[in-house]
Design a protein around this motif. Structure first.
Motif, PDB file in Angstrom:
ATOM      1  N   ALA A  50     -34.984   4.948  32.829  1.00 59.65           N
ATOM      2  CA  ALA A  50     -34.811   3.536  32.471  1.00 59.65           C
ATOM      3  C   ALA A  50     -35.799   3.206  31.359  1.00 59.65           C
ATOM      4  O   ALA A  50     -37.000   3.491  31.474  1.00 59.65           O
ATOM      5  N   ASP A  51     -35.316   2.637  30.264  1.00 65.69           N
ATOM      6  CA  ASP A  51     -36.170   2.315  29.117  1.00 65.69           C
ATOM      7  C   ASP A  51     -36.885   0.981  29.348  1.00 65.69           C
ATOM      8  O   ASP A  51     -36.650  -0.008  28.653  1.00 65.69           O
ATOM      9  N   ILE A  52     -37.759   0.973  30.348  1.00 66.38           N
ATOM     10  CA  ILE A  52     -38.510  -0.236  30.685  1.00 66.38           C
ATOM     11  C   ILE A  52     -39.961   0.149  30.952  1.00 66.38           C
ATOM     12  O   ILE A  52     -40.255   1.305  31.291  1.00 66.38           O
ATOM     13  N   GLU A  53     -40.840  -0.794  30.778  1.00 63.21           N
ATOM     14  CA  GLU A  53     -42.244  -0.559  31.111  1.00 63.21           C
ATOM     15  C   GLU A  53     -42.450  -0.748  32.615  1.00 63.21           C
ATOM     16  O   GLU A  53     -41.950  -1.706  33.203  1.00 63.21           O
ATOM     17  N   ILE A  54     -43.179   0.195  33.205  1.00 62.09           N
ATOM     18  CA  ILE A  54     -43.416   0.156  34.647  1.00 62.09           C
ATOM     19  C   ILE A  54     -44.902   0.337  34.903  1.00 62.09           C
ATOM     20  O   ILE A  54     -45.530   1.241  34.341  1.00 62.09           O
ATOM     21  N   VAL A  85     -24.468  16.210  32.132  1.00 60.66           N
ATOM     22  CA  VAL A  85     -23.648  14.995  32.087  1.00 60.66           C
ATOM     23  C   VAL A  85     -24.601  13.809  32.031  1.00 60.66           C
ATOM     24  O   VAL A  85     -25.564  13.738  32.798  1.00 60.66           O
ATOM     25  N   GLU A  86     -24.343  12.894  31.113  1.00 66.50           N
ATOM     26  CA  GLU A  86     -25.195  11.709  30.989  1.00 66.50           C
ATOM     27  C   GLU A  86     -24.354  10.446  31.185  1.00 66.50           C
ATOM     28  O   GLU A  86     -23.334  10.251  30.522  1.00 66.50           O
ATOM     29  N   LEU A  87     -24.787   9.612  32.106  1.00 66.96           N
ATOM     30  CA  LEU A  87     -24.122   8.345  32.401  1.00 66.96           C
ATOM     31  C   LEU A  87     -25.098   7.213  32.139  1.00 66.96           C
ATOM     32  O   LEU A  87     -26.261   7.297  32.533  1.00 66.96           O
ATOM     33  N   LEU A  88     -24.637   6.168  31.495  1.00 71.12           N
ATOM     34  CA  LEU A  88     -25.446   4.959  31.357  1.00 71.12           C
ATOM     35  C   LEU A  88     -24.848   3.889  32.249  1.00 71.12           C
ATOM     36  O   LEU A  88     -23.670   3.537  32.125  1.00 71.12           O
ATOM     37  N   ILE A  89     -25.669   3.380  33.174  1.00 71.37           N
ATOM     38  CA  ILE A  89     -25.229   2.342  34.101  1.00 71.37           C
ATOM     39  C   ILE A  89     -25.854   1.028  33.667  1.00 71.37           C
ATOM     40  O   ILE A  89     -27.069   0.907  33.528  1.00 71.37           O
ATOM     41  N   SER A  90     -25.027   0.031  33.428  1.00 70.90           N
ATOM     42  CA  SER A  90     -25.500  -1.260  32.945  1.00 70.90           C
ATOM     43  C   SER A  90     -26.177  -2.048  34.065  1.00 70.90           C
ATOM     44  O   SER A  90     -26.032  -1.715  35.248  1.00 70.90           O
ATOM     45  N   PRO A  91     -26.918  -3.126  33.726  1.00 70.43           N
ATOM     46  CA  PRO A  91     -27.514  -3.979  34.776  1.00 70.43           C
ATOM     47  C   PRO A  91     -26.468  -4.609  35.697  1.00 70.43           C
ATOM     48  O   PRO A  91     -26.802  -5.056  36.794  1.00 70.43           O
ATOM     49  N   GLY A  97     -36.583  -6.210  41.975  1.00 69.58           N
ATOM     50  CA  GLY A  97     -35.409  -6.947  42.428  1.00 69.58           C
ATOM     51  C   GLY A  97     -34.450  -7.366  41.325  1.00 69.58           C
ATOM     52  O   GLY A  97     -33.360  -7.862  41.628  1.00 69.58           O
ATOM     53  N   GLU A  98     -34.815  -7.157  40.057  1.00 65.00           N
ATOM     54  CA  GLU A  98     -33.962  -7.544  38.938  1.00 65.00           C
ATOM     55  C   GLU A  98     -33.203  -6.323  38.417  1.00 65.00           C
ATOM     56  O   GLU A  98     -33.807  -5.279  38.136  1.00 65.00           O
ATOM     57  N   PRO A  99     -31.875  -6.422  38.259  1.00 63.02           N
ATOM     58  CA  PRO A  99     -31.090  -5.271  37.778  1.00 63.02           C
ATOM     59  C   PRO A  99     -31.495  -4.864  36.362  1.00 63.02           C
ATOM     60  O   PRO A  99     -31.765  -5.711  35.510  1.00 63.02           O
ATOM     61  N   VAL A 100     -31.549  -3.561  36.117  1.00 59.60           N
ATOM     62  CA  VAL A 100     -31.875  -3.019  34.801  1.00 59.60           C
ATOM     63  C   VAL A 100     -30.919  -1.876  34.493  1.00 59.60           C
ATOM     64  O   VAL A 100     -30.325  -1.272  35.390  1.00 59.60           O
TER      65      VAL A 100
END
Length: 232
Positions: free
Chosen positions: A113-117, A161-167, A208-211
């Motif tokens: 996930a391209d988010i800061e954690i 296999v690469e899948l991108l799952i949206s929020p 709790g927020e979809p990403v």
């Protein structure tokens, strides 16, 4: 008395018709080189699944089991890995996830996930109904090795296999990467999957927020030019 006899006769006719309509025949279908599904369909409409469903790995290990009613999954289904370990349970009648096995280092799936954690964040990976084996079979079984590299040594090439799952929990893109000696190719797969359910996930979340999240499936190229999970 005649009216009573007529009502009884009508009830018997309806019962016979109902029983006939629910008569089923057994079908089998190969999902991958390793997995075969076995299920029943109505004799009056062979497109409608009815009753017990099983998907079996190498003819003796169930990897999915549950019931169909008029082509709809009902009740609690159980999903396993190729060694028979329970991976997930899901109640289709109530739309509730009952159990999801913890992720391990030997999993063929990786998540990005391209988010800061930071250390205080609570992050959950995406979840596919069907578990981390059976639930992901559609994405490996739809691939077919391109004709221009059909004769490659399957053991010397790697597939991912690469899948991108949206929020929103939707499949946003679907790619297959093939790499080998002096070879690197990315093949964009169609999102028009035969089953609409294969486009739906429980999305990843941060606090709790979809990403959005990418899922990488490590796979092997089979002798028939399809993909299958790496053996463990």
């Amino acid at each position: 008395m005649r009216l009573k006899n007529y009502i009884i006769l009508l009830a018997c006719v309806l019962a016979v018709n109902t029983a006939t309509a629910q008569e089923t025949s057994k079908k089998t279908n190969r999902l991958t080189d390793s997995v075969t599904e076995v299920y029943n369909v109505l004799k009056v409409n062979k497109n409608i699944k009815q009753g017990l469903y099983q998907a079996v790995y190498q003819e003796n290990i169930p990897v999915a089991t549950g019931m169909y009613d008029n082509d709809k999954r009902v009740g609690t289904w159980r999903f396993f890995d190729p060694k028979g370990k329970l991976m997930e349970t899901y109640d289709y009648s109530n739309g509730k996830l009952g159990f999801e096995a913890p992720e391990t280092e030997v999993s063929n799936l990786r998540y990005f996930a391209d988010i800061e954690i930071d250390s205080a964040d609570v992050v959950n990976k995406p979840v596919k109904i069907g578990g981390r084996y059976f639930g992901y079979l559609p994405y490996v079984q739809l691939f077919k090795l391109p004709k221009d590299i059909w004769d490659i040594d399957r053991n010397k090439y790697i597939a991912q296999v690469e899948l991108l799952i949206s929020p929103l929990g939707r499949l946003a893109y679907y790619w297959v990467h093939i790499t080998g000696y002096n070879y690197d190719r990315t093949i964009k797969m169609s999102l028009n999957l035969p089953n609409e359910d294969d486009k739906i996930f429980k999305p990843a979340t941060k606090n709790g927020e979809p990403v959005a999240c990418r899922i990488i499936i490590r796979a092997r190229i089979t002798e028939y030019g399809n993909l299958d999970f790496l053996a463990k």
